[in-house]
Structures are given as structure tokens and as C-alpha cells.
Design an enzyme around this catalytic site. Structure first.
Site, mmCIF file in Angstrom:
data_model
loop_
_atom_site.group_PDB
_atom_site.id
_atom_site.type_symbol
_atom_site.label_atom_id
_atom_site.label_comp_id
_atom_site.label_asym_id
_atom_site.label_seq_id
_atom_site.Cartn_x
_atom_site.Cartn_y
_atom_site.Cartn_z
ATOM 1 N N ASP A 44 0.884 -1.373 0.550
ATOM 2 C CA ASP A 44 -0.200 0.413 -0.396
ATOM 3 C C ASP A 44 1.232 1.199 0.295
ATOM 4 O OD1 ASP A 44 -2.951 1.690 0.024
ATOM 5 O OD2 ASP A 44 -2.574 1.671 2.367
ATOM 6 N N ASP A 93 3.887 1.458 7.765
ATOM 7 C CA ASP A 93 2.891 0.624 7.841
ATOM 8 C C ASP A 93 2.965 -0.150 7.029
ATOM 9 O OD1 ASP A 93 0.226 -0.600 8.032
ATOM 10 O OD2 ASP A 93 -1.340 2.052 7.175
ATOM 11 N N ASN A 149 2.552 6.428 3.623
ATOM 12 C CA ASN A 149 3.139 5.776 4.465
ATOM 13 C C ASN A 149 4.386 6.106 3.992
ATOM 14 O OD1 ASN A 149 0.774 4.327 5.213
ATOM 15 N ND2 ASN A 149 0.626 3.536 3.828
#
Length: 328
Positions: A202, A219, A207
């Protein structure tokens, strides 16, 4: 109607403190809730001034073994000097903890700002960071985490949206038509399992944190087996081809300081964008019983949201057909 309260509804600040202090910490202040919806994430500091991020995992989403693979991958990366945050482990070596009815992990806080995707030096640094993650990620495979499945995930998202209560008959028919068309288009882009590696999963700018030309990746909750391009395509945000090629050049130059990139994966950018668009709306539907979602996404029940989403998918079908022009 929901018959029982959502588990996160009971996660009060007092329970957060009690859970963390049960691990042997003492917290002199209140936890600060960070912007997270899939899990619940809090910033806190202990009595020695160390700042921590406490992640409370969404119940029933991942199995313990899947979460442990996330943690072990992070440990592997930190051991090789990659800028990520590995979870705290107690004296017994445990990184996944159970307290107050929740599963949680503690991570040292990494500070910084999001990168600027129009800044060539930032793009180069991000490419080098992701390349370092992938150079280690390809050394072995996840055994418990999921694999990115273009076919299955599109169908799952489609069925989730078609089961939502907010689409009227016209919208339901339009969504079913365009999602079926996209599903058919995407069949040509399937990849072989042996071409996948362990990735962050992701990799958007929220992030990525850092300053100047030094960034860290945070993350790994969505880490999985996928083609390498899964962690790169969201860096390519330019609308005009010259700027897009600049972004591509800088990212891949940095990336290839660590690992060779298979340029045939560039054809997967628009398919992966399509999948993300479909899964995002399906995610909102799936999480609507979570009390944090209705106030955070109040437009989801509105007809206008679903009309806009259907138009976006129509545009994405055109983008799938036009994608090769970016590969010149």
C-alpha cells in the site's frame, strides 16, 4: 441494523493505556489517535520520553500467523539497514500481543513529512528505498500472507458493491455492466505467481516519511505477494507524458541501485489502478458497520457518489486501452 456494537467502539483511551501498560510500560500521558481506519493507531510516549505508535489490529481481519509474517519481514528489513520500523518485542521475543480483548503491536515512531512527487531527488530516494525493500523481499516468500489476485479481488469488490444498499436500480445495472467489462479487460494482464515477491502493498505517500532526500516506509499492514510494480505505480502521478517520464526515470534509476526492475511490469499500472479504485469503494461498503466510517465518509450513501464512481470506472476502461502510449 447492527445487533451488537462494533469491537472498536469499546476501545476507549483508558483501554488503550491499560493494554500498553500491561506490556510493562508506564504512560504518563493520554494516547493520541492517529488518522487510521482499517486498524486503530495511537501515538503515545512512555515515562522515558520514547515515542511509540501502538497499532490495534482489526478483529478477524488477519490471522495471527499473517500478522507475525508482517513483523518478521520488518525485522528482516531493519537487520539489513532498510529504513522501516520494526515492532517492539518483549523479553520472550514476542511482537504480537493480546490485551484488553485486542491484538496489538508497538512500533517506534518515525517522524518526517510526506515526499514531494514532483521533486526528482525525492523520487530517486523513494525508488532506492523501495528497491532495497524488494531486494530483500525477493529472497523468500510469504507463507501465510495473501497474494495479489487480480481476478479474485475484482470479483470480490464487484459483489461487495452490488450488495450495498445505496445503489438504485439504474446504478446497479450500470455498475454491473462496467465492472463486468473491466473484469473481461483485465484477464489479459494476469501475472504468473513466480513473478511475485514480498512487497509493502500500500505504497502511497501517506506511508512515506522523511526529510530532505532520506525517507522511511511505514505501515506494512497490507504487505503481500505481488509484482514489484505494486509498490511503485502510485508514485507516477503526472498527467502529462513528459512529467510522467521524468517521474518514471528518477524512480527506476534509484530502484535499480538496489535491484533490477522488469520493465514489462509497466503494463500493469492501469490494471492495478483499476483494481484499487474498485477495492476502495468495496472497502467502504465492507467497513460501514465500523462507527468511524459514517462520519469520516458521509458521502458514501449518496447517489452522487455512486454516479461519480461509475463514471470513474468508465474512464478507467478507456485508460486501460490507452495505457501502451505511456510505454514508448
Amino acid at each position: 441494523m447492527q445487533s451488537t456494537p462494533h469491537p472498536f467502539a469499546s476501545l476507549s483511551p483508558a483501554r488503550v493505556v491499560a493494554a500498553v501498560e500491561s506490556l510493562g510500560f508506564w504512560l504518563p500521558g493520554e494516547p493520541f489517535a492517529l488518522n487510521s481506519y482499517e486498524n486503530r493507531v495511537y501515538l503515545l510516549h512512555d515515562d522515558e520520553g520514547q515515542r511509540w505508535v501502538a497499532k490495534f489490529y482489526r478483529p478477524e481481519r488477519w490471522q495471527d500467523a499473517q500478522i507475525q509474517e508482517e513483523h518478521d519481514f520488518l525485522d528482516e528489513l531493519v537487520a539489513e539497514g532498510v529504513a522501516v520500523a520494526a515492532p517492539w518485542r518483549n523479553a520472550a521475543g514476542q511482537s504480537l500481543h493480546h490485551a484488553e480483548g485486542f491484538r496489538l503491536a508497538l512500533f517506534p515512531q518515525l517522524s518526517g513529512q510526506a515526499p514531494e512527487l514532483e521533486n526528482p531527488s525525492h523520487l530517486y530516494a523513494l525508488g532506492e528505498l523501495i528497491g532495497a525493500v524488494h531486494a530483500i523481499g525477493e529472497r523468500s516468500a510469504f507463507r501465510h500472507r495473501v497474494s495479489l489476485d487480480l481476478d479474485g479481488m475484482v470479483r470480490e469488490a464487484q459483489q461487495r458493491v452490488l450488495g450495498a444498499p445505496w445503489l438504485d436500480r439504474r446504478q446497479r445495472q450500470a455498475y454491473e455492466r462496467i465492472s463486468n467489462a473491466l473484469y473481461a479487460e483485465l484477464q489479459a494482464y494476469a501475472w504468473k505467481p513466480e513473478t511475485t515477491i514480498r512487497v509493502q502493498g500500500d505504497c502511497h505517500i501517506g506511508n512515506m516519511l522523511g526529510r530532505d532526500d532520506h525517507f522511511a516506509l511505514v505501515d506494512f499492514d497490507d504487505c503481500l505477494m505481488a509484482p514489484a510494480i505494486q509498490d511503485l505505480w502510485m508514485l507516477f502521478t503526472a498527467e502529462h507524458e513528459v512529467e510522467w517520464q521524468m517521474q518514471l526515470s528518477e524512480v527506476l534509476e534509484g530502484y535499480e541501485q538496489q535491484r533490477e526492475f522488469d520493465r514489462s511490469e509497466l503494463k500493469l499500472i492501469e490494471p492495478l489502478r483499476t483494481l484499487r479504485l474498485m477495492r476502495h469503494s468495496a472497502w467502504l461498503v465492507a467497513r460501514w458497520d465500523d462507527p468511524a466510517f459514517p462520519p469520516a465518509f458521509p458521502w458514501v450513501p449518496d447517489a452522487g457518489y455512486w454516479d461519480a464512481h461509475i463514471r470513474q470506472l468508465e474512464q478507467q476502461r478507456l485508460a486501460l486501452k490507452q495505457a501502451p502510449r505511456w510505454l514508448a
